[in-house]
Design a protein around this motif. Structure first.
Motif, PDB file in Angstrom:
ATOM      1  N   ALA A 335       1.102  -1.452   0.025  1.00 17.48           N
ATOM      2  CA  ALA A 335      -0.165   0.116   0.267  1.00 17.48           C
ATOM      3  C   ALA A 335       1.062   1.276   0.124  1.00 17.48           C
ATOM      4  O   ALA A 335       0.265   1.985  -0.901  1.00 17.48           O
ATOM      5  CB  ALA A 335      -1.068  -0.114   1.065  1.00 17.48           C
ATOM      6  N   ILE A 336       2.055   1.572   0.630  1.00 16.34           N
ATOM      7  CA  ILE A 336       2.718   2.215   0.755  1.00 16.34           C
ATOM      8  C   ILE A 336       3.615   2.576  -0.571  1.00 16.34           C
ATOM      9  O   ILE A 336       3.416   3.256  -0.788  1.00 16.34           O
ATOM     10  CB  ILE A 336       3.952   2.063   2.039  1.00 16.34           C
ATOM     11  N   ASN A 337       4.144   1.256  -1.100  1.00 15.51           N
ATOM     12  CA  ASN A 337       4.401   1.594  -2.103  1.00 15.51           C
ATOM     13  C   ASN A 337       3.844   2.174  -4.073  1.00 15.51           C
ATOM     14  O   ASN A 337       4.249   2.569  -5.002  1.00 15.51           O
ATOM     15  CB  ASN A 337       4.821   0.805  -3.169  1.00 15.51           C
ATOM     16  N   ALA A 338       1.788   1.840  -3.126  1.00 18.27           N
ATOM     17  CA  ALA A 338       0.981   2.438  -4.863  1.00 18.27           C
ATOM     18  C   ALA A 338       1.430   3.974  -4.633  1.00 18.27           C
ATOM     19  O   ALA A 338       0.968   4.398  -5.149  1.00 18.27           O
ATOM     20  CB  ALA A 338      -0.242   1.557  -4.615  1.00 18.27           C
ATOM     21  N   VAL A 339       1.903   4.524  -2.999  1.00 15.15           N
ATOM     22  CA  VAL A 339       1.078   5.848  -2.888  1.00 15.15           C
ATOM     23  C   VAL A 339       2.514   6.912  -3.450  1.00 15.15           C
ATOM     24  O   VAL A 339       2.638   7.639  -4.273  1.00 15.15           O
ATOM     25  CB  VAL A 339       0.940   6.142  -1.710  1.00 15.15           C
ATOM     26  N   GLY A 340       3.907   5.729  -3.427  1.00 10.35           N
ATOM     27  CA  GLY A 340       5.109   6.830  -3.675  1.00 10.35           C
ATOM     28  C   GLY A 340       6.243   6.278  -3.394  1.00 10.35           C
ATOM     29  O   GLY A 340       6.113   4.747  -2.981  1.00 10.35           O
ATOM     30  N   VAL A 341       7.578   6.372  -3.676  1.00 14.67           N
ATOM     31  CA  VAL A 341       8.807   6.297  -3.293  1.00 14.67           C
ATOM     32  C   VAL A 341       8.884   6.240  -2.326  1.00 14.67           C
ATOM     33  O   VAL A 341       9.392   7.839  -1.801  1.00 14.67           O
ATOM     34  CB  VAL A 341       9.646   6.364  -4.562  1.00 14.67           C
ATOM     35  N   PRO A 342       8.983   5.582  -0.806  1.00 16.64           N
ATOM     36  CA  PRO A 342       8.953   6.123   0.597  1.00 16.64           C
ATOM     37  C   PRO A 342      10.536   5.639   0.592  1.00 16.64           C
ATOM     38  O   PRO A 342      11.670   5.064   0.711  1.00 16.64           O
ATOM     39  CB  PRO A 342       8.448   5.006   1.193  1.00 16.64           C
ATOM     40  N   VAL A 343      10.907   6.683   1.600  1.00 19.35           N
ATOM     41  CA  VAL A 343      11.919   6.442   2.477  1.00 19.35           C
ATOM     42  C   VAL A 343      11.518   5.858   3.140  1.00 19.35           C
ATOM     43  O   VAL A 343      11.446   5.290   4.918  1.00 19.35           O
ATOM     44  CB  VAL A 343      12.452   7.393   3.044  1.00 19.35           C
ATOM     45  N   LYS A 344      12.238   4.260   3.719  1.00 18.30           N
ATOM     46  CA  LYS A 344      12.097   2.881   4.319  1.00 18.30           C
ATOM     47  C   LYS A 344      13.553   3.154   5.243  1.00 18.30           C
ATOM     48  O   LYS A 344      14.560   2.737   4.710  1.00 18.30           O
ATOM     49  CB  LYS A 344      12.736   1.649   3.291  1.00 18.30           C
ATOM     50  N   LEU A 345      13.017   3.558   6.160  1.00 23.08           N
ATOM     51  CA  LEU A 345      13.643   2.768   7.917  1.00 23.08           C
ATOM     52  C   LEU A 345      13.337   1.683   8.333  1.00 23.08           C
ATOM     53  O   LEU A 345      12.607   1.761   8.721  1.00 23.08           O
ATOM     54  CB  LEU A 345      14.549   4.023   8.594  1.00 23.08           C
ATOM     55  N   ASP A 346      13.982   0.855   8.709  1.00 25.84           N
ATOM     56  CA  ASP A 346      13.838  -0.266   9.209  1.00 25.84           C
ATOM     57  C   ASP A 346      14.873  -0.274  11.078  1.00 25.84           C
ATOM     58  O   ASP A 346      16.222  -0.317  10.973  1.00 25.84           O
ATOM     59  CB  ASP A 346      14.460  -1.507   8.683  1.00 25.84           C
ATOM     60  N   VAL A 347      14.499   0.130  11.759  1.00 27.78           N
ATOM     61  CA  VAL A 347      15.047   0.260  12.736  1.00 27.78           C
ATOM     62  C   VAL A 347      14.906  -0.655  14.554  1.00 27.78           C
ATOM     63  O   VAL A 347      13.314  -0.551  14.384  1.00 27.78           O
ATOM     64  CB  VAL A 347      14.809   2.259  13.339  1.00 27.78           C
ATOM     65  N   SER A 348      15.602  -1.573  14.657  1.00 30.98           N
ATOM     66  CA  SER A 348      14.702  -1.669  17.004  1.00 30.98           C
ATOM     67  C   SER A 348      15.881  -0.963  17.638  1.00 30.98           C
ATOM     68  O   SER A 348      17.197   0.093  17.203  1.00 30.98           O
ATOM     69  CB  SER A 348      15.345  -3.012  16.270  1.00 30.98           C
ATOM     70  N   VAL A 349      14.896  -1.105  18.552  1.00 24.93           N
ATOM     71  CA  VAL A 349      15.386  -0.262  19.491  1.00 24.93           C
ATOM     72  C   VAL A 349      14.966  -1.259  20.694  1.00 24.93           C
ATOM     73  O   VAL A 349      14.604  -2.297  21.301  1.00 24.93           O
ATOM     74  CB  VAL A 349      15.002   1.246  20.302  1.00 24.93           C
TER      75      VAL A 349
END
Ligand code: 2HG
Ligand code: ZN
Length: 462
Positions: A335-349
């Protein structure tokens, strides 16, 4: 982003490559190479010198020998589902596609293990294990395309880490071709092996920089047919996060705990034309799955029934209902990709800091990019959030920097399960000390002295 090429062009050994894999499996026509040259998000792209499609380990070895001989850089690609630009060319490399390495060994029921080629998709592996009465411990939404080699190379996590750990934890052996074409093979499936450095574990998460994984020996887990999925509507993220330790203690069969928020739920519903799960919207949602040999529904309902901050809940015992609940979570990426090109950050704390990360994310991003649209979701048990930022426009790098510095301040990881790729090379020192990076560099230089394997991925290219 279209990164610069990897450096002065080394000669492409086209003749030797054609000899190694057959001319029909060396692609140079842009019409044929295009699908290998752009990542899934459309953010990372670059022209490959050629695409090479070996059929087996011997051919991979011949390809690497040829590239090593001329110093031609190699980018390794599986199902091309990566999200950090680690498997698409920067420009001019030999793109080594492993999808033809798709052999699956017979399930070893006594050991609970199976051997799988690098190009086997996760879905095919799962079906194969299930047909033998077992299952595979890793699962993720890209299962139909993601391949074993890429899953190992990125130490992929997914939705069942809570129960079975990441890809490295499933790995009992591997076969890999090193940069000069030599083959390392440890496929006996030894559960205990105290003979020194664990090269197999080192390959997991090496992102194609130390060797090309051609096969994996994988641990299988019991197939648990009795499943229950619940979607909980929560007053806020704090309540959802606070619920987790109690659930883990009370539900030994808990196998997934996923955190969603109202903006992601709205986007997914709109994109997939999905019905509302509840009569009204809620700020946060927790999707839980329990799996056992006997029906875990009563235990799950008992465990969540009196939770603080629980506003509503829906439970599915049948597989159609479960799929419908999982769709709210699994359709996020698409769904995110259908809206546009996202900045994708995959983080953990650390889990104790997850609530603070959630609280500070939006103001941190707004300060840098006031108009950006933020869609966050993730694997709550691992303190892992997928931070997707849409409409960042030219501020993509500033947003990345702001979020990753926040994560570092909270003692987190700038890459939880997607890898470093090209995206986060410049930020590695936020999560790794200078001593650690020097040790990684020393390992890389020892195994790949000419720097031909995935240059510019994980560590800066020489
Ligand atoms: C998931 O958990 C994947 O679905 C993809 O890791 C995350 O799209 C993302 O940001
Ligand atoms: Zn994920």
């Amino acid at each position: 982003m279209s990164p610069a090429g990897v450096g002065p062009a080394a000669a492409l050994p086209l003749g030797a490559l054609r000899e190694a894999v057959g001319a029909e499996h060396v692609l140079v026509d842009p019409g044929l190479t295009a699908s290998y040259e752009t990542d899934w998000t459309r953010r990372y792209r670059g022209r490959a010198g050629c695409v090479v499609r070996p059929a087996d380990t011997a051919q991979v070895s011949a390809v690497l020998q040829a590239c090593h001989g001329t110093g031609a850089p190699v980018v390794v690609q599986g199902g091309n589902t990566g999200l950090v630009g680690g498997a698409v060319p920067a420009g001019g490399e030999v793109l080594l596609s492993l999808t033809r390495l798709s052999s699956l060994g017979e399930v070893d029921l006594a050991a609970g293990q199976v051997s799988a080629g690098a190009g086997v998709t996760l879905a095919a592996l799962q079906r194969h294990a299930q047909a033998a009465g077992l299952d595979f411990g890793v699962d993720l939404a890209a299962r139909d395309s993601a391949t074993v080699g890429g899953l190992v190379a990125t130490n992929a996590g997914g939705i069942r880490v809570l129960r079975y750990g990441s890809m490295r934890a499933q790995l009992l052996g591997a076969e890999a071709v090193l940069a000069d074409g030599s083959v390392v093979r440890r496929m006996a499936g030894l559960v205990k092996d105290g003979t020194g450095y664990d090269l197999v574990a080192l390959l997991a998460g090496s992102e194609g920089t130390l060797g090309v994984i051609t096969q994996a020996r994988l641990r299988l887990v019991p197939r648990l047919r009795a499943r229950c999925v619940a979607l909980l509507a929560m007053a806020d993220a704090d309540a959802a996060i606070a619920l987790l330790p109690g659930l883990r203690a009370r539900l030994p069969h808990l196998s997934a705990a996923e955190l969603l928020f109202a903006p992601g739920m709205a986007l997914v519903r709109e994109h997939g034309a999905l019905p509302p799960p509840f009569a009204q919207e809620h700020p946060a949602y927790l999707l839980l799955e329990c799996a056992d040999a006997t029906d875990p529904t009563d235990a799950l309902v008992d465990a969540v029934g009196d939770a603080d901050g629980l506003s509503d809940a829906t439970v599915a015992g049948d597989s159609a209902g479960q799929r419908a609940l999982w769709a709210y979570r699994e359709q996020h990426t698409e769904a995110i990709n259908a809206v546009g090109v996202p900045v994708k950050l995959d983080v953990s704390v650390p889990l104790g800091r997850l609530a603070e990360l959630v609280r500070r994310l939006e103001p941190t991003i707004r300060r840098v990019a006031p108009a950006a649209r933020l869609i966050v979701f993730g694997h709550v048990h691992e303190g892992n959030l997928h931070v997707n930022i849409l409409d960042a426009g030219p501020l993509a790098e500033q947003v990345t920097e702001a979020v990753l510095h926040l994560v570092a301040e909270l003692e987190g990881s700038i890459s939880s399960e997607h890898g470093v790729g090209r995206q986060k090379v410049g930020y590695l020192s936020l999560s790794r000390s200078a001593t650690e990076i020097a040790a990684m560099r020393a390992i890389k230089d020892a195994l790949d002295p000419r720097g031909v394997l995935n240059p510019g991925v994980l560590l800066p290219a020489r």
